[in-house]
Design a protein around this motif. Structure first.
Motif, short mmCIF file in Angstrom:
data_model
loop_
_atom_site.label_atom_id
_atom_site.label_comp_id
_atom_site.label_asym_id
_atom_site.label_seq_id
_atom_site.Cartn_x
_atom_site.Cartn_y
_atom_site.Cartn_z
N ARG A 52 0.80 -1.23 0.00
CA ARG A 52 0.00 0.00 0.00
C ARG A 52 0.83 1.28 0.00
O ARG A 52 0.31 2.35 0.23
N GLY A 53 2.11 1.18 -0.21
CA GLY A 53 2.93 2.38 -0.29
C GLY A 53 3.91 2.53 0.85
O GLY A 53 4.09 1.62 1.65
N LYS A 54 4.58 3.69 0.90
CA LYS A 54 5.58 3.92 1.93
C LYS A 54 5.75 5.40 2.20
O LYS A 54 5.38 6.25 1.39
N THR A 55 6.34 5.71 3.34
CA THR A 55 6.70 7.07 3.71
C THR A 55 7.87 7.00 4.68
O THR A 55 8.00 6.04 5.44
N ASP A 56 8.71 8.00 4.64
CA ASP A 56 9.80 8.09 5.61
C ASP A 56 9.39 8.86 6.85
O ASP A 56 10.16 9.00 7.78
N GLU A 57 8.16 9.36 6.88
CA GLU A 57 7.71 10.19 8.00
C GLU A 57 6.37 9.73 8.57
O GLU A 57 5.43 10.50 8.69
N CYS A 58 6.26 8.48 8.96
CA CYS A 58 5.06 7.98 9.61
C CYS A 58 5.08 8.49 11.06
O CYS A 58 6.01 8.19 11.81
N GLN A 59 4.08 9.28 11.42
CA GLN A 59 4.04 9.92 12.73
C GLN A 59 3.41 8.98 13.77
O GLN A 59 2.32 8.47 13.55
N LEU A 60 4.10 8.75 14.86
CA LEU A 60 3.61 7.91 15.96
C LEU A 60 3.56 8.72 17.24
O LEU A 60 4.35 9.65 17.44
N ARG A 61 2.63 8.36 18.11
CA ARG A 61 2.52 8.98 19.43
C ARG A 61 2.56 7.88 20.49
O ARG A 61 1.96 6.84 20.34
N ALA A 62 3.26 8.16 21.55
CA ALA A 62 3.35 7.21 22.65
C ALA A 62 2.07 7.26 23.49
O ALA A 62 1.54 8.34 23.74
N THR A 63 1.58 6.11 23.88
CA THR A 63 0.44 6.05 24.81
C THR A 63 0.97 6.13 26.24
O THR A 63 2.18 5.97 26.48
N LEU A 64 0.08 6.34 27.18
CA LEU A 64 0.50 6.35 28.58
C LEU A 64 1.10 5.01 28.98
O LEU A 64 2.09 4.94 29.69
N PHE A 65 0.47 3.92 28.49
CA PHE A 65 1.02 2.60 28.80
C PHE A 65 2.40 2.44 28.18
O PHE A 65 3.32 1.93 28.82
#
Length: 152
Positions: free
Chosen positions: A120-133
């Motif tokens: 389905r494609g690609k990116t060098d900038e996939c944004q992730l956020r940390a959860t509290l856990f």
């Protein structure tokens, strides 16, 4: 507490395919959070290294899921299921996520809905956020938000 993280590479690509494995989440966590990773081979997993190595988490990165399944076999799959059942973590990226599904070693009750259109494609900038856990497990070294390379 520093996590003890085992990881396994695609057994048909590691050391054979130029550029595999590419820089990924493992490299970011090692460089930015100071985690250390110990690579296990399929043979070591089949022989019980996940249980005897006092690991907290198993990381299975990208590659080709059938290569992992073939290399680990049913014995390796059972060792991974036993590890998770005993409280070990499983972090599957790309092919590793397929391996954790009902298609693979059934770690989660999820199935692959559209395996024919996996690219389905690609990116060098996939944004992730940390959860509290996630922060409670990883500690303060894990940033609140960060980017990683994503493919598929």
């Amino acid at each position: 507490k520093q996590l003890r993280v085992a990881w396994i590479a695609d057994p048909k690509k590691f050391g054979k395919k130029k550029g595999y494995p590419r820089p990924d989440v493992r490299d970011r966590l090692e460089g930015e959070a100071g985690w250390s990773f110990i690579r296990l081979t399929p043979v070591e997993v089949r022989k019980g290294a996940l249980q005897t190595g006092s690991f907290d988490v198993l990381l299975v990165p990208g590659g080709y899921a059938p290569n992992f399944a073939d290399g680990l076999g049913e014995r390796g799959g059972q060792q991974i299921r036993d590890f998770v059942k005993a409280g070990g973590g499983y972090f599957g990226i790309c092919a590793g996520a397929y391996l954790g599904s009902a298609w693979g070693f059934e770690l989660l009750p999820v199935d692959i809905l559209d395996i024919d259109h996996w690219d389905r494609g690609k990116t060098d900038e996939c944004q992730l956020r940390a959860t509290l856990f996630g922060k409670s497990v990883a500690g303060d070294a894990l940033p609140d938000a960060f980017s990683v390379r994503y493919a598929n």
